[in-house]
Design a protein around this motif. Structure first.
Motif, short mmCIF file in Angstrom:
data_model
loop_
_atom_site.label_atom_id
_atom_site.label_comp_id
_atom_site.label_asym_id
_atom_site.label_seq_id
_atom_site.Cartn_x
_atom_site.Cartn_y
_atom_site.Cartn_z
N ALA A 92 7.99 -0.22 -1.42
CA ALA A 92 7.55 -1.52 -0.90
C ALA A 92 6.23 -1.39 -0.14
O ALA A 92 5.33 -2.23 -0.29
CB ALA A 92 8.62 -2.13 0.00
N LEU A 93 6.09 -0.34 0.64
CA LEU A 93 4.84 -0.15 1.39
C LEU A 93 3.68 0.16 0.45
O LEU A 93 2.57 -0.35 0.65
CB LEU A 93 5.00 0.95 2.44
CG LEU A 93 5.84 0.56 3.65
CD1 LEU A 93 6.09 1.77 4.53
CD2 LEU A 93 5.21 -0.57 4.43
N THR A 94 3.94 0.95 -0.58
CA THR A 94 2.88 1.24 -1.57
C THR A 94 2.43 -0.06 -2.23
O THR A 94 1.23 -0.33 -2.35
CB THR A 94 3.39 2.24 -2.62
OG1 THR A 94 3.69 3.47 -1.96
CG2 THR A 94 2.36 2.47 -3.71
N LEU A 119 2.77 -3.12 -1.06
CA LEU A 119 2.14 -3.97 -0.05
C LEU A 119 0.69 -3.55 0.17
O LEU A 119 -0.20 -4.38 0.21
CB LEU A 119 2.93 -3.91 1.25
CG LEU A 119 2.46 -4.81 2.39
CD1 LEU A 119 2.53 -6.27 2.00
CD2 LEU A 119 3.31 -4.55 3.63
N VAL A 120 0.46 -2.26 0.28
CA VAL A 120 -0.89 -1.74 0.47
C VAL A 120 -1.77 -2.14 -0.71
O VAL A 120 -2.90 -2.59 -0.54
CB VAL A 120 -0.85 -0.20 0.66
CG1 VAL A 120 -2.23 0.42 0.51
CG2 VAL A 120 -0.25 0.14 2.02
N GLU A 121 -1.24 -2.02 -1.93
CA GLU A 121 -2.01 -2.42 -3.13
C GLU A 121 -2.31 -3.91 -3.12
O GLU A 121 -3.43 -4.33 -3.40
CB GLU A 121 -1.23 -2.05 -4.40
CG GLU A 121 -1.15 -0.56 -4.64
CD GLU A 121 -0.15 -0.20 -5.73
OE1 GLU A 121 0.53 -1.10 -6.27
OE2 GLU A 121 -0.04 1.01 -6.03
N ARG A 122 -1.31 -4.72 -2.79
CA ARG A 122 -1.49 -6.17 -2.84
C ARG A 122 -2.40 -6.70 -1.74
O ARG A 122 -3.04 -7.73 -1.90
CB ARG A 122 -0.14 -6.88 -2.78
CG ARG A 122 0.68 -6.61 -4.06
CD ARG A 122 1.95 -7.37 -4.09
NE ARG A 122 1.68 -8.80 -4.25
CZ ARG A 122 2.60 -9.73 -4.07
NH1 ARG A 122 3.82 -9.41 -3.73
NH2 ARG A 122 2.29 -11.00 -4.22
N LEU A 123 -2.48 -5.98 -0.63
CA LEU A 123 -3.34 -6.42 0.46
C LEU A 123 -4.71 -5.76 0.42
O LEU A 123 -5.48 -5.86 1.36
CB LEU A 123 -2.67 -6.17 1.81
CG LEU A 123 -1.45 -7.03 2.10
CD1 LEU A 123 -0.81 -6.64 3.42
CD2 LEU A 123 -1.80 -8.51 2.09
N GLY A 124 -5.00 -5.07 -0.67
CA GLY A 124 -6.35 -4.56 -0.85
C GLY A 124 -6.57 -3.10 -0.56
O GLY A 124 -7.67 -2.71 -0.19
N GLY A 125 -5.54 -2.27 -0.73
CA GLY A 125 -5.71 -0.84 -0.62
C GLY A 125 -5.91 -0.31 0.78
O GLY A 125 -6.64 0.66 0.99
N VAL A 126 -5.30 -0.92 1.78
CA VAL A 126 -5.43 -0.44 3.15
C VAL A 126 -4.77 0.93 3.30
O VAL A 126 -3.92 1.31 2.52
CB VAL A 126 -4.83 -1.45 4.15
CG1 VAL A 126 -5.66 -2.71 4.21
CG2 VAL A 126 -3.41 -1.78 3.80
#
Length: 193
Positions: free
Chosen positions: A56-58, A60-67
């Motif tokens: 889920a965190l991976t 989320l990071v992808e969907r929010l722009g690679g943070v």
């Protein structure tokens, strides 16, 4: 909390423009992953054991722009956690923290916003009725798809959306989780058959 030990794991995911704080907390339906931006709660994920949390965190990071993840939590999840604790303790009220709608758009966002504001604790709505409320009376199946894509379950209460014949319909967290949430609110429908 229904036999689950409360456990909180915190980390921060950020880039210059965006910070996301996350925590895994115990609940009456098992561990939940909560994630929040400065705007508000952005994601809730059921069954958040370590593997689910990591996926889920991976995503989320992808969907929010690679943070990128960094340590240090700011405490922005304190209020959503307090609200969810009260909800699972049986306090009859809606969980209404500030929300970040970044993970949804278009029709889905319209339906989810109506659900969040127009279907209070202890009430149910049919897929077709919810479609009509957003001006699309023939879009019951599309409402079902919006429920399946809900990034904020429990808080945006897709568990309160049921079939017109009294059936539960589907649920991303599993039908047993949906039953438990509806039982908690005292509105578990009885099927016709």
């Amino acid at each position: 909390m229904d036999g689950y030990e409360r456990r909180t794991v915190r980390d921060t995911v950020r880039d210059e423009a965006r910070t996301v704080e996350w925590a895994v907390v115990g609940s009456g339906v098992g561990p939940l992953l909560l994630a929040a931006t400065a705007e508000g709660l952005v994601n809730v994920v059921f069954h958040a054991d370590e593997a689910v949390r990591d996926r889920a965190l991976t995503r989320l990071v992808e969907r929010l722009g690679g943070v990128e993840p960094v340590a240090d939590a700011s405490g922005r999840l304190a209020e959503p956690i307090r609200m969810l604790d009260a909800y699972f303790a049986g306090e009859p009220r809606d969980v209404r923290p500030a929300l970040d709608w970044s993970l949804t758009s278009g029709f889905n966002r319209q339906v989810l916003r109506e659900l969040a504001t127009g279907v209070p604790y202890g009430t149910l709505v049919g897929y077709g009725e919810l479609a009509a409320r957003v001006g699309q009376p023939g879009a019951a199946q599309a409402v079902g798809a919006a429920m399946g894509a809900n990034p904020l379950p429990v808080v945006v209460p897709c568990h309160r959306v049921v079939e017109s014949d009294g059936g539960l319909g589907g649920f991303g967290g599993g039908l047993e989780t949906k039953r438990r949430l509806l039982e908690l609110e005292g509105v578990l429908p009885e099927p016709l058959f």
